[in-house]
Design an enzyme around this catalytic site. Structure first.
Site, PDB file in Angstrom:
ATOM      1  N   TYR A  33      70.937  -5.344  15.278  1.00  0.00           N
ATOM      2  CA  TYR A  33      72.346  -5.148  15.668  1.00  0.00           C
ATOM      3  C   TYR A  33      73.051  -4.241  14.660  1.00  0.00           C
ATOM      4  CZ  TYR A  33      76.961  -6.555  17.523  1.00  0.00           C
ATOM      5  OH  TYR A  33      78.207  -6.573  18.088  1.00  0.00           O
ATOM      6  N   SER A  81      81.219  -1.989  15.850  1.00  0.00           N
ATOM      7  CA  SER A  81      81.462  -3.335  15.319  1.00  0.00           C
ATOM      8  C   SER A  81      81.774  -3.160  13.838  1.00  0.00           C
ATOM      9  CB  SER A  81      80.184  -4.164  15.494  1.00  0.00           C
ATOM     10  OG  SER A  81      80.200  -5.306  14.671  1.00  0.00           O
TER      11      SER A  81
HETATM   12  P1  NAD Z   1      79.630 -10.248  26.550  1.00  0.00           P
HETATM   13  O1  NAD Z   1      78.315 -10.944  26.468  1.00  0.00           O
HETATM   14  O2  NAD Z   1      80.845 -11.025  26.942  1.00  0.00           O
HETATM   15  O3  NAD Z   1      79.539  -8.992  27.511  1.00  0.00           O
HETATM   16  C1  NAD Z   1      78.464  -8.087  27.454  1.00  0.00           C
HETATM   17  C2  NAD Z   1      78.257  -7.505  28.841  1.00  0.00           C
HETATM   18  O4  NAD Z   1      77.207  -6.545  28.737  1.00  0.00           O
HETATM   19  C3  NAD Z   1      77.825  -8.550  29.887  1.00  0.00           C
HETATM   20  O5  NAD Z   1      78.631  -8.417  31.049  1.00  0.00           O
HETATM   21  C4  NAD Z   1      76.369  -8.197  30.153  1.00  0.00           C
HETATM   22  O6  NAD Z   1      75.962  -8.471  31.490  1.00  0.00           O
HETATM   23  C5  NAD Z   1      76.382  -6.698  29.868  1.00  0.00           C
HETATM   24  N1  NAD Z   1      75.039  -6.196  29.572  1.00  0.00           N
HETATM   25  C6  NAD Z   1      74.104  -6.718  28.734  1.00  0.00           C
HETATM   26  N2  NAD Z   1      72.977  -5.984  28.786  1.00  0.00           N
HETATM   27  C7  NAD Z   1      73.226  -4.959  29.656  1.00  0.00           C
HETATM   28  C8  NAD Z   1      72.454  -3.866  30.123  1.00  0.00           C
HETATM   29  N3  NAD Z   1      71.180  -3.681  29.719  1.00  0.00           N
HETATM   30  N4  NAD Z   1      73.010  -3.023  31.002  1.00  0.00           N
HETATM   31  C9  NAD Z   1      74.287  -3.212  31.432  1.00  0.00           C
HETATM   32  N5  NAD Z   1      75.065  -4.229  31.037  1.00  0.00           N
HETATM   33  C10 NAD Z   1      74.528  -5.083  30.155  1.00  0.00           C
HETATM   34  O7  NAD Z   1      79.811  -9.583  25.108  1.00  0.00           O
HETATM   35  P2  NAD Z   1      81.060  -8.897  24.369  1.00  0.00           P
HETATM   36  O8  NAD Z   1      81.340  -9.700  23.164  1.00  0.00           O
HETATM   37  O9  NAD Z   1      82.146  -8.582  25.322  1.00  0.00           O
HETATM   38  O10 NAD Z   1      80.354  -7.560  23.863  1.00  0.00           O
HETATM   39  C11 NAD Z   1      80.672  -6.273  24.360  1.00  0.00           C
HETATM   40  C12 NAD Z   1      80.388  -5.259  23.282  1.00  0.00           C
HETATM   41  O11 NAD Z   1      81.224  -5.520  22.144  1.00  0.00           O
HETATM   42  C13 NAD Z   1      78.944  -5.274  22.750  1.00  0.00           C
HETATM   43  O12 NAD Z   1      78.509  -3.958  22.519  1.00  0.00           O
HETATM   44  C14 NAD Z   1      79.086  -6.011  21.431  1.00  0.00           C
HETATM   45  O13 NAD Z   1      78.077  -5.662  20.516  1.00  0.00           O
HETATM   46  C15 NAD Z   1      80.435  -5.519  20.980  1.00  0.00           C
HETATM   47  N6  NAD Z   1      81.087  -6.341  19.961  1.00  0.00           N
HETATM   48  C16 NAD Z   1      81.342  -7.662  20.196  1.00  0.00           C
HETATM   49  C17 NAD Z   1      81.948  -8.420  19.211  1.00  0.00           C
HETATM   50  C18 NAD Z   1      82.247  -9.866  19.396  1.00  0.00           C
HETATM   51  O14 NAD Z   1      82.542 -10.536  18.390  1.00  0.00           O
HETATM   52  N7  NAD Z   1      82.202 -10.411  20.598  1.00  0.00           N
HETATM   53  C19 NAD Z   1      82.307  -7.826  17.995  1.00  0.00           C
HETATM   54  C20 NAD Z   1      82.021  -6.472  17.797  1.00  0.00           C
HETATM   55  C21 NAD Z   1      81.416  -5.742  18.790  1.00  0.00           C
END
Ligand code: NAD
Length: 259
Positions: free
Chosen positions: A154, A141
């Site tokens: 985080y 991130s």
């Molecule tokens: P999201 O909530 O849409 O998807 C996250 C997925 O992870 C979900 O399907 C959930 O069921 C799964 N998950 C959660 N805990 C879990 C576990 N213990 N085991 C297996 N699966 C698990 O979120 P997203 O925004 O798509 O995030 C995905 C990644 O991207 C994360 O690592 C997040 O930190 C990172 N990220 C997101 C953003 C943003 O702005 N959305 C920015 C930077 C990084």
């Protein structure tokens, strides 16, 4: 096609960024293993990529559970014979000031992001080392490089992934394995939608101001990064043709963070 018949395991791929990476890799010819918390969610995402099930498999995997990770990775190998790409993407967000942060919430977040990355990496490496090749991509991130208030675990975890990637890059080199980190800015997935009202409450400002004055304030154009943007960055790392690109992190954030 840039990933013809490569096998990619993507954690947290039932939703958001992981699901878009799965779609992008599938379009580029990869066979996809969707690893997510429950079997129904993983199956639905896999079926949306390939209803026949020949090129997409759903596995139930809590990435913090050693046995579930090892079992899920073994199922991936049993189904498709190898693992070429691991995208360690599963993650959550919890916001609170440090002095009020509940210890169980701190541990839960670190466990999903860091234990999850470690356990899935360890399992993938055992297969990749036998093959003599592989590419591991961690979902970092901007918070791998920058800090924001209210996000202590985080920011800690996302910084930690850069360290893990560098170690895996060093150890993996002799086995043809690369490790890199994609670092997105804010992307409007369920993870971010949940934070908007939470941050508005914590900071005592409107939801509109959370978006404009907190999330997108430092971008060059006030725009959210998209799931497609992040998937393209992951594809770049996954499809890179030599072992030159390893131990690196790539920020995709509309200029929020520049290095
Ligand atoms: P999201 O909530 O849409 O998807 C996250 C997925 O992870 C979900 O399907 C959930 O069921 C799964 N998950 C959660 N805990 C879990 C576990 N213990 N085991 C297996 N699966 C698990 O979120 P997203 O925004 O798509 O995030 C995905 C990644 O991207 C994360 O690592 C997040 O930190 C990172 N990220 C997101 C953003 C943003 O702005 N959305 C920015 C930077 C990084």
């Amino acid at each position: 096609m840039r990933l013809q018949d490569k096998v990619a395991v993507i954690t947290g791929a039932a939703s958001g960024i992981g699901l878009e990476i799965a779609r992008t890799f599938a379009r580029e010819g990869a066979k996809i293993v969707i690893a997510d918390l429950n079997q129904a969610g993983a199956d639905a995402a896999a079926a949306s990529l390939d209803p026949s099930g020949e090129r997409a498999l759903g596995v139930a995997m809590n990435v913090t559970d050693e046995a579930q990770v090892d079992d899920g990775m073994a199922r991936a190998v049993a189904a498709f014979g190898r693992i070429d790409i691991l995208v360690s993407n599963a993650g959550i967000q919890t916001v609170a000031p440090v002095e009020q942060f509940a210890f169980d919430k701190w541990k839960q977040l670190l466990s999903i992001h860091l234990d999850g990355a470690f356990l899935t990496t360890r399992a993938a490496l055992r297969t990749m080392y036998k093959q003599g090749s592989g590419s591991i991509i961690y979902m970092g991130s901007v918070h791998s490089k920058e800090a924001s208030a209210l996000k202590a675990p985080y920011v800690t975890a996302k910084h930690g992934l850069i360290g893990l990637a560098k170690v895996v890059a060093k150890e993996g080199a002799a086995h043809g394995v690369r490790a890199n980190v994609v670092c997105p800015g804010f992307v409007r997935t369920p993870l971010v939608e949940k934070q908007i009202p939470e941050q508005a409450k914590e900071l005592g400002i409107s939801e509109e101001d959370v978006v404009k004055k907190v999330m997108l304030k430092e971008t060059v154009d006030g725009e959210f990064t998209t799931v497609e943007d992040v998937a393209q960055a992951a594809l770049f790392f996954a499809s890179f043709e030599s072992n030159a690109l390893t131990g690196q992190s790539l920020v995709v954030s509309h200029g929020w963070f520049m290095q």
